[in-house]
Design an enzyme around this catalytic site. Structure first.
Site, mmCIF file in Angstrom:
data_model
loop_
_atom_site.group_PDB
_atom_site.id
_atom_site.type_symbol
_atom_site.label_atom_id
_atom_site.label_comp_id
_atom_site.label_asym_id
_atom_site.label_seq_id
_atom_site.Cartn_x
_atom_site.Cartn_y
_atom_site.Cartn_z
ATOM 1 N N ARG A 1 0.842 -1.185 0.000
ATOM 2 C CA ARG A 1 0.000 0.000 0.000
ATOM 3 C C ARG A 1 0.884 1.244 0.000
ATOM 4 O O ARG A 1 1.938 1.281 0.637
ATOM 5 C CB ARG A 1 -0.913 0.018 1.230
ATOM 6 C CG ARG A 1 -2.096 -0.955 1.128
ATOM 7 C CD ARG A 1 -3.116 -0.443 0.125
ATOM 8 N NE ARG A 1 -4.299 -1.272 0.038
ATOM 9 C CZ ARG A 1 -4.469 -2.238 -0.862
ATOM 10 N NH1 ARG A 1 -3.506 -2.518 -1.722
ATOM 11 N NH2 ARG A 1 -5.590 -2.924 -0.899
ATOM 12 N N HIS B 1 0.265 0.551 -9.896
ATOM 13 C CA HIS B 1 -0.604 -0.209 -8.984
ATOM 14 C C HIS B 1 -1.262 -1.395 -9.707
ATOM 15 O O HIS B 1 -2.476 -1.594 -9.631
ATOM 16 C CB HIS B 1 -1.679 0.688 -8.373
ATOM 17 C CG HIS B 1 -2.237 0.147 -7.084
ATOM 18 N ND1 HIS B 1 -2.705 0.948 -6.069
ATOM 19 C CD2 HIS B 1 -2.396 -1.127 -6.635
ATOM 20 C CE1 HIS B 1 -3.149 0.201 -5.074
ATOM 21 N NE2 HIS B 1 -2.977 -1.074 -5.402
#
Length: 313
Positions: free
Chosen positions: A228, A276
């Site tokens: 993250r 991502h």
């Protein structure tokens, strides 16, 4: 039984998928007129405040992804079991990403790519082999253990770190604050797969990087963050790359996404950026997993991959 799809992106493809995998069930979305008392399940990502209120018969909340930090900060989150989507498709994709980048650092891919652009023939007379390189995986759950097994097959020296003690056959697993420094001291490539919680926010910072091994065959420690963006302090990463505390970094996640055009990470030659997509969930596999969990629950079996609300994952 009704299932509510509460997402901020296009809903129609998700309705079609859930209709195929849960025939005979009512699938509804936010903005429609539906009986909230009939909702038994919610499949969601980033729900808007208030969208999960007043669901008196809710039996489970499914996060449309492996992470649940988007739910942990939700105001007045309903008191129902939260299930992470942790299916094989996502796990295999993450392992592919981790293995690929570890191999690229092992074989010094960036240097040879630069030599090719410069039309320069550059040989390495004594390159390390995988067994010479110590990979430390922070976050030794389903994703971390699968990546560790595949890295071990390639010959890497792999260890893990977890917030809580774990026994995983074939691996040294450090745990807790007491084991973190020892883990870092014997790590050449640090792979971050830990969940984002209040305790882990900003954990990838200068203080931590300074504890990584400086005597490895790669010529300096390397960071790979596929967890993250909130885990990392990007100013510290850049500063540590500049002063040699870090040799290189692969970042798939960022403090702000999309990564702003003016971020210095874009142009730093020691940084590899991906958008991502290390383990982007395949929607069909995600829906199939949720449908199977609903059938298990309705057959009296427990949900898998339940989230511990206290720990936040």
């Amino acid at each position: 039984m009704s299932l509510l799809v509460a997402v901020t992106w296009e809903t129609q493809p998700w309705i079609e998928r859930f209709t195929r995998h849960l025939p005979g069930r009512e699938i509804v979305v936010l903005g429609e007129d539906f009986d909230r008392s009939k909702i038994r399940y919610v499949a969601t990502w980033g729900p808007k405040p208030g969208s999960l209120d007043d669901l008196p018969n809710l039996e489970a909340i499914f996060s449309l992804g492996a992470g649940v930090d988007h739910l942990m900060g939700y105001p007045d989150l309903p008191d129902a079991p939260i299930v992470r989507v942790a299916q094989d498709d996502l796990t295999h994709r993450m392992s592919e990403y981790v293995v690929m980048h570890c191999l690229m650092y092992l074989r010094d891919h960036a240097r040879f790519a630069a030599a090719q652009r410069a039309r320069r023939w550059e040989q390495d007379r004594s390159p390390p082999i995988a067994a010479d390189v110590r990979v430390g995986i922070m976050g030794f759950g389903v994703l971390g253990q699968d990546a560790a097994l595949k890295l071990k097959m390639m010959g890497f020296d792999v260890a893990g770190w977890s917030r809580t003690p774990k026994n995983v056959e074939g691996f040294k697993v450090y745990s807790g604050e007491s084991g973190l420094d020892e883990f870092l001291a014997c790590t050449d490539i640090l792979v971050s797969l830990i969940p984002l919680t209040p305790d882990t926010r900003g954990i990838l910072n200068r203080s931590l990087f300074q504890k990584l091994a400086q005597d490895g065959r790669l010529g300096g420690p390397v960071l790979i963050n596929a967890g993250r963006g909130g885990l990392q302090v990007e100013a510290d990463i850049l500063a540590c790359l500049d002063d040699g505390t870090l040799k290189a970094a692969t970042l798939d996640v960022f403090e702000k996404e999309p990564l702003p055009e003016d971020s210095a990470l874009w142009t730093n030659p020691r940084v590899t950026i991906t958008p991502h997509n290390a383990a982007a969930s395949e929607p069909e596999a995600t829906v199939r997993y949720i449908a199977n969990q609903i059938r298990r629950h309705e057959a009296g079996e427990p949900f898998e991959n339940l989230v511990d609300r206290v720990r936040g994952y």
